[in-house]
Design a protein around this motif. Structure first.
Motif, mmCIF file in Angstrom:
data_model
loop_
_atom_site.group_PDB
_atom_site.id
_atom_site.type_symbol
_atom_site.label_atom_id
_atom_site.label_comp_id
_atom_site.label_asym_id
_atom_site.label_seq_id
_atom_site.Cartn_x
_atom_site.Cartn_y
_atom_site.Cartn_z
ATOM 1 N N ARG A 5 0.851 -1.195 0.000
ATOM 2 C CA ARG A 5 0.000 0.000 0.000
ATOM 3 C C ARG A 5 0.881 1.238 0.000
ATOM 4 O O ARG A 5 1.988 1.237 0.531
ATOM 5 N N ARG A 6 0.361 2.317 -0.608
ATOM 6 C CA ARG A 6 1.070 3.598 -0.580
ATOM 7 C C ARG A 6 0.040 4.707 -0.453
ATOM 8 O O ARG A 6 -0.664 5.027 -1.414
ATOM 9 N N GLY A 7 -0.072 5.305 0.717
ATOM 10 C CA GLY A 7 -0.973 6.425 0.933
ATOM 11 C C GLY A 7 -2.428 6.037 0.747
ATOM 12 O O GLY A 7 -2.803 4.863 0.723
ATOM 13 N N THR A 8 -3.280 7.063 0.616
ATOM 14 C CA THR A 8 -4.710 6.847 0.435
ATOM 15 C C THR A 8 -5.235 7.708 -0.700
ATOM 16 O O THR A 8 -4.646 8.718 -1.062
ATOM 17 N N HIS A 9 -6.380 7.290 -1.247
ATOM 18 C CA HIS A 9 -7.068 8.054 -2.289
ATOM 19 C C HIS A 9 -8.559 7.881 -2.061
ATOM 20 O O HIS A 9 -9.057 6.755 -1.963
ATOM 21 N N LEU A 10 -9.258 9.004 -1.943
ATOM 22 C CA LEU A 10 -10.692 8.993 -1.627
ATOM 23 C C LEU A 10 -10.964 8.196 -0.360
ATOM 24 O O LEU A 10 -11.964 7.475 -0.245
ATOM 25 N N GLY A 11 -10.044 8.320 0.583
ATOM 26 C CA GLY A 11 -10.217 7.674 1.885
ATOM 27 C C GLY A 11 -9.866 6.207 1.931
ATOM 28 O O GLY A 11 -10.000 5.573 2.977
ATOM 29 N N GLU A 12 -9.401 5.648 0.822
ATOM 30 C CA GLU A 12 -9.062 4.223 0.769
ATOM 31 C C GLU A 12 -7.567 4.048 0.521
ATOM 32 O O GLU A 12 -6.956 4.836 -0.210
ATOM 33 N N PRO A 13 -6.944 2.992 1.108
ATOM 34 C CA PRO A 13 -5.529 2.719 0.840
ATOM 35 C C PRO A 13 -5.305 2.438 -0.653
ATOM 36 O O PRO A 13 -6.174 1.855 -1.319
ATOM 37 N N ILE A 14 -4.163 2.864 -1.167
ATOM 38 C CA ILE A 14 -3.837 2.670 -2.578
ATOM 39 C C ILE A 14 -3.004 1.400 -2.742
ATOM 40 O O ILE A 14 -1.873 1.324 -2.255
ATOM 41 N N PRO A 15 -3.535 0.359 -3.414
ATOM 42 C CA PRO A 15 -2.728 -0.836 -3.679
ATOM 43 C C PRO A 15 -1.530 -0.476 -4.558
ATOM 44 O O PRO A 15 -1.639 0.374 -5.454
ATOM 45 N N MET A 16 -0.394 -1.136 -4.300
ATOM 46 C CA MET A 16 0.828 -0.818 -5.036
ATOM 47 C C MET A 16 1.697 -2.068 -5.161
ATOM 48 O O MET A 16 1.753 -2.907 -4.263
ATOM 49 N N CYS A 17 2.360 -2.220 -6.310
ATOM 50 C CA CYS A 17 3.408 -3.223 -6.474
ATOM 51 C C CYS A 17 4.393 -2.686 -7.498
ATOM 52 O O CYS A 17 4.095 -1.717 -8.208
ATOM 53 N N GLY A 18 5.559 -3.281 -7.572
ATOM 54 C CA GLY A 18 6.570 -2.768 -8.492
ATOM 55 C C GLY A 18 7.560 -3.837 -8.903
ATOM 56 O O GLY A 18 7.666 -4.889 -8.263
ATOM 57 N N VAL A 19 8.281 -3.542 -10.009
ATOM 58 C CA VAL A 19 9.327 -4.448 -10.495
ATOM 59 C C VAL A 19 10.574 -3.616 -10.777
ATOM 60 O O VAL A 19 10.482 -2.456 -11.186
ATOM 61 N N PRO A 20 11.771 -4.179 -10.557
ATOM 62 C CA PRO A 20 13.007 -3.433 -10.823
ATOM 63 C C PRO A 20 13.170 -3.148 -12.311
ATOM 64 O O PRO A 20 12.859 -3.992 -13.153
ATOM 65 N N VAL A 21 13.652 -1.967 -12.632
ATOM 66 C CA VAL A 21 13.849 -1.588 -14.030
ATOM 67 C C VAL A 21 14.823 -2.526 -14.718
ATOM 68 O O VAL A 21 14.624 -2.928 -15.870
#
Length: 388
Positions: A52-68
């Motif tokens: 998760r990263r921060g919130t948007h419209l009061g809901e947590p923002i799902p997040m994932c990533g991959v190395p460049v």
């Protein structure tokens, strides 16, 4: 708590909205990050952690990533599972952004839309098989099929009634099929194992196609390439339009289009082709097919040519005789054959190296490949000149 997104998230959402239908790889330093539904879908498809990263419209923002540095392997996995990926890069140094103020966001923009039919990276392609992007167009009572491999530059077109579409797709095995919106080709594309991409009718406008193709090849008229019907122009024009969209104006090195006559090759329906196992076994792989049994080619380009010839046996008697004469000559000259095989085995895949360089995705290895290919080409030409 404010419902207003942060400047960075506002930028992400704007880029995401401008690229519907694709997962967004959003460059943040050494990672491509994904948020919201993209993150949920990608984490499941790639089996990576969802955070998760921060919130948007009061809901947590799902997040994932991959190395460049290892993004290509993740891209391949996503493409194989039917996803399209928009790659948003940082268009400036973060230090430049900081000069505009502490809350300034690094400028980012999509530099490429990765789809099954527009792959060029060596690690994303099968060296011994084409990666075709096909396009089907219908203009009044005419229909046509065009296909291109942007990794090698091959570009062909032919008249193709709807009744012949399935057999032709079985012959070329494109990874992606372009068609006008509402064309109802889902079943045919699924049978051919091609991802169906529907484009607006304007992409298939035959009048605009002439301008698009002229711009792509840097010519005022297409007369030097031959005569094409309206449906053929529409199919080719849609490819040109799609390449401009996916490559963001950085066009690959495409050869002038070649028009194929419908009667030039043996017509084989999809079911017969499948049961004959010409280039693909019933199990779905190459192993066990006629191609796998006889393929002794020394280069990737030779393997692709052999696959095309087995998949579409020629009906042109002069061409058949010329091929037989070439085989007979090499059988009668075993020393020349051995020398040619040795020289060819040192020849790199120049077609694909040139394509990557044209798209500014190449590197020193591709440049070295061009050098080695030219060297081996000169050696092979000298062998053939001496005739023994």
């Amino acid at each position: 708590m404010s419902d207003q997104p942060t400047p960075m998230m506002a930028q992400y959402l704007a880029i995401r909205e401008a690229n519907p239908g694709a997962l967004l790889f959003y460059r943040m330093g050494d990672f491509y990050e994904m948020f919201f539904d993209d993150a949920v879908a990608a984490s499941a498809a790639l089996d990576i952690a969802l955070t998760r990263r921060g919130t948007h419209l009061g809901e947590p923002i799902p997040m994932c990533g991959v190395p460049v540095h290892s993004a290509e392997s993740y891209l391949l996995a996503l493409i194989r599972k039917g996803f399209r990926v928009a790659i948003a890069e940082q268009m400036e140094d973060p230090a430049e952004a900081r000069k505009r103020g502490a809350k300034s966001v690094v400028a980012r923009d999509v530099v490429r839309l990765v789809t099954p039919g527009t792959l060029t990276e060596e690690s994303l392609l099968e060296a011994r098989r084409h990666n075709f992007l096909a396009s089907f167009a219908n203009v009044r009572d005419e229909s046509a099929l065009a296909w291109v491999d942007i990794s090698t530059g091959e570009f062909r077109v032919m008249p193709c009634p709807l009744a012949r579409l399935a057999p032709e797709l079985a012959r070329h095995a494109p990874r992606e099929l372009l068609a006008p919106e509402g064309s109802r080709l889902d079943e045919i594309a699924h049978e051919a194992r091609a991802a169906l991409t529907e484009l607006p009718a304007g992409s298939f406008d035959s009048g605009a196609a002439t301008r698009r193709l002229g711009a792509m090849f840097g010519v005022e008229t297409l007369d030097g390439f031959g005569h094409f019907g309206r449906a053929e122009l529409a199919a080719m024009g849609a490819i040109a339009d799609y390449l401009d969209l996916t490559q963001k104006g950085r066009m690959p090195l495409i050869r002038p289009p070649v028009r194929e006559a419908m009667g030039g090759a043996m017509q084989i329906d999809a079911a017969t082709r499948r049961n004959l196992e010409l280039t693909q076994a019933l199990s779905g792989g190459r192993e066990g097919s006629l191609l796998a049994a006889i393929d002794r080619t020394a280069t990737a380009g030779g393997a692709r040519l052999l696959e095309r010839r087995i998949g579409a046996p020629s009906r042109d008697l002069d061409e058949i005789h010329a091929r037989q004469a070439a085989v007979a000559h090499l059988v009668a000259a075993p020393r020349l054959t051995a020398d040619l095989r040795e020289a060819l085995s040192r020849a790199p895949d120049m077609d694909r190296a040139l394509s990557r360089l044209a798209l500014e995705r190449g590197g020193p290895r591709d440049l070295a490949g061009i050098r080695a290919g030219l060297t081996q080409g000169a050696a092979i030409a000298a062998m053939l000149d001496c005739g023994d």
